[in-house]
Design a protein around this motif. Structure first.
Motif, mmCIF file in Angstrom:
data_model
loop_
_atom_site.group_PDB
_atom_site.id
_atom_site.type_symbol
_atom_site.label_atom_id
_atom_site.label_comp_id
_atom_site.label_asym_id
_atom_site.label_seq_id
_atom_site.Cartn_x
_atom_site.Cartn_y
_atom_site.Cartn_z
ATOM 1 N N LEU A 156 66.126 63.874 54.251
ATOM 2 C CA LEU A 156 64.800 63.893 54.853
ATOM 3 C C LEU A 156 64.827 64.800 56.078
ATOM 4 N N PRO A 178 57.165 61.332 51.812
ATOM 5 C CA PRO A 178 57.192 59.861 51.751
ATOM 6 C C PRO A 178 55.846 59.299 51.297
ATOM 7 N N GLU A 203 63.840 56.487 51.475
ATOM 8 C CA GLU A 203 63.201 57.295 52.519
ATOM 9 C C GLU A 203 61.853 57.830 52.066
#
Length: 317
Positions: free
Chosen positions: A46, A135, A191
């Motif tokens: 991420l 996300p 995540e």
């Protein structure tokens, strides 16, 4: 891995430069492991990005908000013209919209990136593109899922396991329109809060894990997505653990309980060794010296002068 396209580190850096601010770019390009991860076609961790990757969407949404007009995602897509991947594009717009509604700054956001080649144009030319994954606010799991040209069907228990545990203890079958079957790993990316499907044919396991050669039987069990008993070398000793292949990180992971057991065993032995060492040290400090022990056993020798004085006293008596 089969049919894997690799990129050069410079190609990766050129792509990151277009998507990131200068300070973000400098930070990421100092990470050699990240560059090689992207160069080998894997998805990144991420990362922070700027609005360059979706500034057009941000501007359209903000303009509607300023005019206090209802935001129609389908209308926004129509304004953008022809969209090759409408589902992904719609998700992208909805993610930006969710961020704006939550009061987040749309100029900075987090995403995972994978680089790929575009489809050839009429002249046969291809360009390097960024496949962004953002996300999601809610995890989407259905009994029928599309993975490229393949349809994966999940039963109710598998759906529940993915929602609660986040992974399955086996690979799943995907079938295309011609009846061709392909197997996929599937797990939840915590995540991104979305499912990650990985073609089994694209998985390549290392020949050695923690200093020990990976047996063929263990390899095949891991490639079936199963939690597998295996041995690793920890501080010179061979330990037994449970492991599985994680399609999100592309790594062999240990079941936490089994790994903790190994660590606890190592820590307990280290603590025992330390306590024994401390006890030995204390014992040595408390033990009287050899000279004092000898003096206690044989008595303290008196000087000749004192011996003569005692002899004279006896004679006088």
């Amino acid at each position: 891995m089969a049919n894997k396209i690799k990129f050069t580190p410079d190609e990766v850096k050129d792509l990151l430069r277009k998507l990131m601010s200068d300070d973000q770019f400098e930070k990421c390009t100092q990470n050699t492991e990240l560059i090689m991860t992207l160069a080998n076609g894997y998805q990144s961790p991420l990362l922070d990005f700027t609005s360059r990757a979706k500034s057009e969407i941000v501007q359209l949404i903000q303009s509607r908000q300023e005019k206090q007009l209802p935001i129609d995602v389908d209308a926004l897509m129509a304004e953008r013209g022809e969209v090759k991947e409408p589902i992904k594009e719609k998700e992208r717009i909805e993610n930006v919209l969710s961020a704006l509604e939550a009061g987040e700054d749309p100029t900075k956001y987090k995403a995972k990136i994978r680089i790929k080649l575009s489809d050839p144009d009429v002249a046969g030319r291809q360009s390097i593109l960024a496949d962004m994954s953002f996300p999601r606010r809610e995890l989407f799991v259905a009994e029928t899922m599309k993975v490229g040209d393949y349809t994966v069907r999940l039963d109710a228990q598998q759906v529940e396991d993915l929602k609660t545990i986040g992974r399955l203890n086996h690979v799943v079958d995907g079938i295309d329109v011609n009846g061709v079957v392909r197997q996929f790993f599937v797990a939840k990316d915590p995540e991104l809060n979305q499912l990650r499907f990985l073609d089994k044919e694209k998985v390549s396991l290392p020949p050695y894990v923690y200093g020990l050669k990976l047996p063929e039987e263990t390899r095949q069990s891991l490639l079936q997505g199963k939690i597998t008993n295996m041995e690793i070398k920890a501080k010179g000793d061979v330990k037994s653990v449970q492991a599985y292949f994680d399609p999100v990180t592309y790594k062999i992971k240990f079941v936490p309980e089994s790994k903790d057991r190994v660590l606890r065993t190592e820590q307990s032995q280290a603590q025992i060794n330390q306590i024994n060492k401390q006890n030995t040290s204390v014992k040595e400090k408390r033990q009287p010296s050899k000279s004092l022990q000898n003096a206690t056993k044989t008595g303290v020798k008196q000087s000749p002068q004192k011996q003569n004085q005692k002899r004279n006293q006896k004679q006088t008596l």
